[in-house]
Each structure stands twice: as structure tokens, then as C-alpha cells.
Scaffold this motif. Structure first.
Motif, PDB file in Angstrom:
ATOM      1  N   ALA A 107      61.336 -10.447 -33.235  1.00  0.00           N
ATOM      2  CA  ALA A 107      61.062  -9.457 -34.276  1.00  0.00           C
ATOM      3  C   ALA A 107      61.101  -8.062 -33.680  1.00  0.00           C
ATOM      4  O   ALA A 107      61.186  -7.885 -32.465  1.00  0.00           O
ATOM      5  N   GLY A 108      61.028  -7.075 -34.548  1.00  0.00           N
ATOM      6  CA  GLY A 108      60.938  -5.691 -34.112  1.00  0.00           C
ATOM      7  C   GLY A 108      59.739  -5.035 -34.771  1.00  0.00           C
ATOM      8  O   GLY A 108      59.234  -5.503 -35.789  1.00  0.00           O
ATOM      9  N   SER A 109      59.282  -3.951 -34.191  1.00  0.00           N
ATOM     10  CA  SER A 109      58.154  -3.222 -34.769  1.00  0.00           C
ATOM     11  C   SER A 109      58.301  -1.753 -34.423  1.00  0.00           C
ATOM     12  O   SER A 109      58.656  -1.404 -33.292  1.00  0.00           O
ATOM     13  N   LEU A 110      58.022  -0.895 -35.399  1.00  0.00           N
ATOM     14  CA  LEU A 110      58.086   0.540 -35.190  1.00  0.00           C
ATOM     15  C   LEU A 110      56.699   1.018 -34.752  1.00  0.00           C
ATOM     16  O   LEU A 110      56.034   0.354 -33.962  1.00  0.00           O
ATOM     17  N   ILE A 111      56.240   2.138 -35.239  1.00  0.00           N
ATOM     18  CA  ILE A 111      54.878   2.597 -34.984  1.00  0.00           C
ATOM     19  C   ILE A 111      53.968   1.964 -36.030  1.00  0.00           C
ATOM     20  O   ILE A 111      54.323   0.953 -36.622  1.00  0.00           O
ATOM     21  N   GLY A 112      52.823   2.515 -36.281  1.00  0.00           N
ATOM     22  CA  GLY A 112      51.964   2.069 -37.361  1.00  0.00           C
ATOM     23  C   GLY A 112      51.832   3.169 -38.391  1.00  0.00           C
ATOM     24  O   GLY A 112      52.294   4.298 -38.198  1.00  0.00           O
ATOM     25  N   GLY A 113      51.187   2.844 -39.522  1.00  0.00           N
ATOM     26  CA  GLY A 113      50.910   3.853 -40.533  1.00  0.00           C
ATOM     27  C   GLY A 113      49.762   4.758 -40.097  1.00  0.00           C
ATOM     28  O   GLY A 113      49.159   4.576 -39.037  1.00  0.00           O
ATOM     29  N   ILE A 114      49.449   5.732 -40.939  1.00  0.00           N
ATOM     30  CA  ILE A 114      48.403   6.688 -40.610  1.00  0.00           C
ATOM     31  C   ILE A 114      47.046   6.000 -40.483  1.00  0.00           C
ATOM     32  O   ILE A 114      46.284   6.263 -39.541  1.00  0.00           O
ATOM     33  N   GLN A 115      46.739   5.100 -41.397  1.00  0.00           N
ATOM     34  CA  GLN A 115      45.456   4.395 -41.324  1.00  0.00           C
ATOM     35  C   GLN A 115      45.354   3.597 -40.033  1.00  0.00           C
ATOM     36  O   GLN A 115      44.309   3.586 -39.368  1.00  0.00           O
ATOM     37  N   HIS A 152      50.424   1.116 -49.432  1.00  0.00           N
ATOM     38  CA  HIS A 152      49.538   0.250 -48.648  1.00  0.00           C
ATOM     39  C   HIS A 152      49.502   0.636 -47.166  1.00  0.00           C
ATOM     40  O   HIS A 152      49.274  -0.195 -46.290  1.00  0.00           O
ATOM     41  N   GLY A 153      49.678   1.938 -46.900  1.00  0.00           N
ATOM     42  CA  GLY A 153      49.413   2.464 -45.564  1.00  0.00           C
ATOM     43  C   GLY A 153      50.476   2.187 -44.530  1.00  0.00           C
ATOM     44  O   GLY A 153      50.189   2.188 -43.335  1.00  0.00           O
ATOM     45  N   GLU A 154      51.697   1.969 -44.963  1.00  0.00           N
ATOM     46  CA  GLU A 154      52.803   1.706 -44.037  1.00  0.00           C
ATOM     47  C   GLU A 154      53.837   2.825 -44.173  1.00  0.00           C
ATOM     48  O   GLU A 154      55.027   2.580 -44.403  1.00  0.00           O
ATOM     49  N   GLU A 155      53.375   4.065 -44.023  1.00  0.00           N
ATOM     50  CA  GLU A 155      54.258   5.212 -44.217  1.00  0.00           C
ATOM     51  C   GLU A 155      55.457   5.199 -43.283  1.00  0.00           C
ATOM     52  O   GLU A 155      56.489   5.800 -43.603  1.00  0.00           O
ATOM     53  N   GLU A 207      47.492  14.892 -44.868  1.00  0.00           N
ATOM     54  CA  GLU A 207      47.521  13.423 -44.873  1.00  0.00           C
ATOM     55  C   GLU A 207      48.075  12.824 -43.585  1.00  0.00           C
ATOM     56  O   GLU A 207      47.900  11.629 -43.326  1.00  0.00           O
ATOM     57  N   PHE A 208      48.745  13.639 -42.758  1.00  0.00           N
ATOM     58  CA  PHE A 208      49.351  13.125 -41.528  1.00  0.00           C
ATOM     59  C   PHE A 208      48.671  13.671 -40.275  1.00  0.00           C
ATOM     60  O   PHE A 208      49.224  13.599 -39.179  1.00  0.00           O
ATOM     61  N   VAL A 209      47.463  14.182 -40.451  1.00  0.00           N
ATOM     62  CA  VAL A 209      46.647  14.648 -39.332  1.00  0.00           C
ATOM     63  C   VAL A 209      45.582  13.591 -39.057  1.00  0.00           C
ATOM     64  O   VAL A 209      44.980  13.038 -39.989  1.00  0.00           O
ATOM     65  N   LEU A 210      45.359  13.284 -37.780  1.00  0.00           N
ATOM     66  CA  LEU A 210      44.384  12.272 -37.368  1.00  0.00           C
ATOM     67  C   LEU A 210      43.147  12.935 -36.778  1.00  0.00           C
ATOM     68  O   LEU A 210      43.245  13.983 -36.149  1.00  0.00           O
ATOM     69  N   ARG A 211      42.006  12.292 -36.955  1.00  0.00           N
ATOM     70  CA  ARG A 211      40.778  12.784 -36.343  1.00  0.00           C
ATOM     71  C   ARG A 211      40.611  12.151 -34.960  1.00  0.00           C
ATOM     72  O   ARG A 211      40.705  10.931 -34.819  1.00  0.00           O
ATOM     73  N   VAL A 212      40.369  12.977 -33.947  1.00  0.00           N
ATOM     74  CA  VAL A 212      40.197  12.474 -32.586  1.00  0.00           C
ATOM     75  C   VAL A 212      38.707  12.250 -32.324  1.00  0.00           C
ATOM     76  O   VAL A 212      37.917  13.201 -32.379  1.00  0.00           O
TER      77      VAL A 212
END
Length: 350
Positions: free
Chosen positions: A289-297, A101-104, A139-144
Motif C-alpha cells: 500500500a501507499g500512504s501520504l501525510i495525515g489530515g489536520i486532526q 472526515h479529516g482527510e484533507e 484551519e491549517f495551523v497546528l497548536r504546538v
């Protein structure tokens, strides 16, 4: 692929030129010429060994903007010439519930950070973006987006997503009351993003000297945390607080600022925190709470959001050979911008 970058050869965080090789392309790999590489405070912590022993030499960097120069035969999303980005992770299991569900970033088997971690296939230690080239699975490359200035987009891939994710998770929108502790690399992005979402934003700082800067970013003003009268008057006035302070600190002054059901989210400090009182949490149903980064999506979402709203980090562009000077500044204190290296001066032939 032969390439060159800047690496730490020990825990003193002193960067030196380093010639090394990237892996040959696998079927689903994208080869990227790195154009700009952001410098994150976590790079400094990592190469110093503050978060555990490291493999040296280590090339840091997880805020990467570049251009595709080659693709593997199975790649369908990108082609040579595309402007792309790579953030804080380059792989995950792609099979667990979190990845599904996009939380890599919360992969049950551990995501693979962009640098300093064994590759899932060959076990080689990943090397980051302080370099001329990088090879990453598709899968881990983003479009700018075209609307983003490539020279200023790199920090969105860490500072941007790190603050965007909790703002989205806690559903910030029009009328939300958001506090941001700290106005450095993370904090100034938190302000810009929350303002663009329609929130009323207050910067929490130890002094009023950043008031003008905070207002220029769209905040309503600064609440001085050392002013006991002002802090007491502001109790229960915020729905969400994004805490970007990157070192151990006291949360006790900030929790009472939350309204009932309010949340303080730690995104800066990784490690020990000062003890804090539970009473304000219990009597206001408040939470920390804590939070890391986000998923790829979600990382793609923040890139698109920044393009749509004209949001860019405040950046100082430097050459790679100035990286040690940038580290010296970061060690001395919080800076209200991000350093970004223009990698054009790096040459494999040097």
C-alpha cells in the motif's frame, strides 16, 4: 507583509536569499513569525524538478514552527503569542467527503501544498517555510504543545505525521510486529512512534552498522536485508512494514517477511518502483500500500502524542545560510537525523 527567505531560482536546488511579500491577512488568516524550519528530502526532489516542473523562484519548507504575530478578524482558535506549526498543506476545498472526515490530504479537488502550488483564492504560488514569516488560513495551523522543544519539533509536521498516519491506519498497538525499512529522517521517527505505541520494532537495513543506533531508538535490533539466511528465517514474522526508502528500490526481499494479511506501506519513494513478484502476496494475502501525510486532526494528534511520550526527532540545528551544505549531504545518502534551520538570523532589513 515584506519578508525574506531562501529560494531556488532554478532546478539546480541551490538556495539563495530572496526578498518577497506575503499576502495581506484575510479574515481567517494567521500571520506567523517562523522560528524553526525543517529540511525534508522532498524539498530537494521538488526544487530539482524530480516530481515535475516548478515555478521559480521557489521557497521550500513544510516543517514549520513559529509564533503568532497577527490574526484576522474571523480567527477564533489562535491569538498573538501562541506557539504554532504548519505542515505540508495550507488549504483544501473543505467541502468534499475527504475533507469532511479529516482527510484533507486526500481532498477530492486537491489539497494546496505549503509551497509550489497556486493559492485557491488569488492564484499566487505558495511559498514555504525557509523564510522569516508565513500567512496561513486558521484551519491549517497546528497548536504546538508546551512539552515539545520548539527547536526539535518541526520534523514532526512531515516525518512524524508521514509515519504516524500508517501506524494509526493499520492499528499498531501493544504486541504489533513492525518493520521499518531505512533509518533516516522518516525511519527513525517510525521507530520511535511504533515503540511508543507498544509495538515490537525491527529495522530492516542493508548492513548491521545501524544496529546500535536502532536499539537506542527502542528497536529490538536490525535485520540485514542482504543476509539471505536471516531473511528466510524471518519470513512471516511482521504484521506491518513501513518503507521509508526515498528512491526506486526492490520490494521482493521484504514482502515475504509479512505474516498473513500483513501490509507493506510505501511512504518514501514517489514514482517508479522495481517490478516485484506477486506470488508472496497471493499465497499470504499480503498487500503493498501507499500512504501520504495525515489530515489536520491527525497531525495535531501526532504533535500531542509526541508531547505525551517525550518524542522528538533527532535534529541537527543549522543556520539558513547552511542550507546548501545540508542539501549536499542529503544528495550523498540517507542521514539518520533531520536538519532544522534556526531562522533567528534572518532579517528582512538585510
Amino acid at each position: 507583509m515584506k519578508t525574506v527567505g531562501y529560494a531556488a531560482f532554478s532546478s539546480d536546488a541551490h538556495m539563495q536569499p530572496y526578498h518577497f511579500e506575503r499576502r495581506a491577512l484575510r479574515g481567517n488568516d494567521v500571520a506567523i513569525e517562523i522560528l524553526f524550519s525543517g529540511i525534508c528530502h522532498s524539498d530537494l526532489h521538488t526544487v530539482n524538478g524530480d516530481w515535475g516542473d516548478q515555478h521559480y523562484p521557489l521557497v521550500p519548507g513544510h516543517e514549520i514552527i513559529g509564533r503568532v504575530i497577527e490574526v484576522g478578524p474571523q480567527v477564533t482558535r489562535y491569538q498573538v503569542g501562541d506557539n504554532v506549526g504548519v505542515g505540508c498543506m495550507v488549504d483544501s476545498c473543505q467541502a468534499c467527503d475527504q475533507c469532511d472526515h479529516g482527510e484533507e490530504q486526500y481532498c477530492r479537488h486537491g489539497m494546496t501544498p505549503t509551497y509550489g502550488s497556486p493559492d485557491r483564492i488569488d492564484g499566487e504560488i505558495t511559498q514555504g517555510g525557509y523564510a522569516k514569516h508565513i500567512v496561513v488560513r486558521e484551519e491549517f495551523v497546528l497548536r504546538v504543545p508546551d512539552a515539545l522543544d520548539l527547536s526539535r519539533a518541526a520534523p514532526i509536521l512531515c516525518a512524524g505525521i508521514t509515519t504516524f498516519s500508517p501506524l494509526r491506519t493499520w492499528k499498531v498497538g501493544k504486541g504489533s510486529r513492525v518493520g521499518v525499512i531505512g533509518l533516516g529522517g522518516l525511519g527513525h521517527m517510525a521507530v520511535k512512534l511504533a515503540v511508543a505505541m507498544g509495538a515490537e520494532v525491527t529495522v530492516l537495513s542493508r548492513s548491521a552498522r545501524k544496529a546500535e543506533e536502532a536499539q537506542s531508538l527502542g528497536a529490538t535490533g536490525v535485520l540485514v536485508s542482504t543476509d539471505e539466511v536471516a531473511m528466510e528465517a524471518a519470513e512471516s514474522s511482521l504484521d506491518l512494514i513501513i518503507d521509508t526508502v526515498p528512491v526506486q528500490h526492490d520490494l521482493n526481499p521484504y514482502v515475504p517477511l509479512l505474516d498473513v494479511d500483513g501490509t507493506l506501506v510505501i511512504v518514501g519513494q514517489v514514482g517508479d518502483m522495481d517490478q516485484f513478484e506477486s506470488a508472496p502476496m497471493i499465497f499470504g494475502r499480503r498487500r503493498v500500500a501507499g500512504s501520504l501525510i495525515g489530515g489536520i486532526q491527525e497531525t495535531q494528534e501526532v504533535l500531542d502524542f509526541c508531547a505525551e511520550h517525550g518524542i522528538h526527532p533527532v535534529c541537527e540545528i543549522i543556520r539558513p545560510d547552511q542550507v546548501n551544505d545540508a542539501y549536499d549531504v542529503m544528495v550523498k545518502g540517507d542521514i539518520a537525523h533531520r536538519y532544522v534551520m534556526d531562522m533567528s538570523s534572518l532579517s528582512v532589513a538585510d
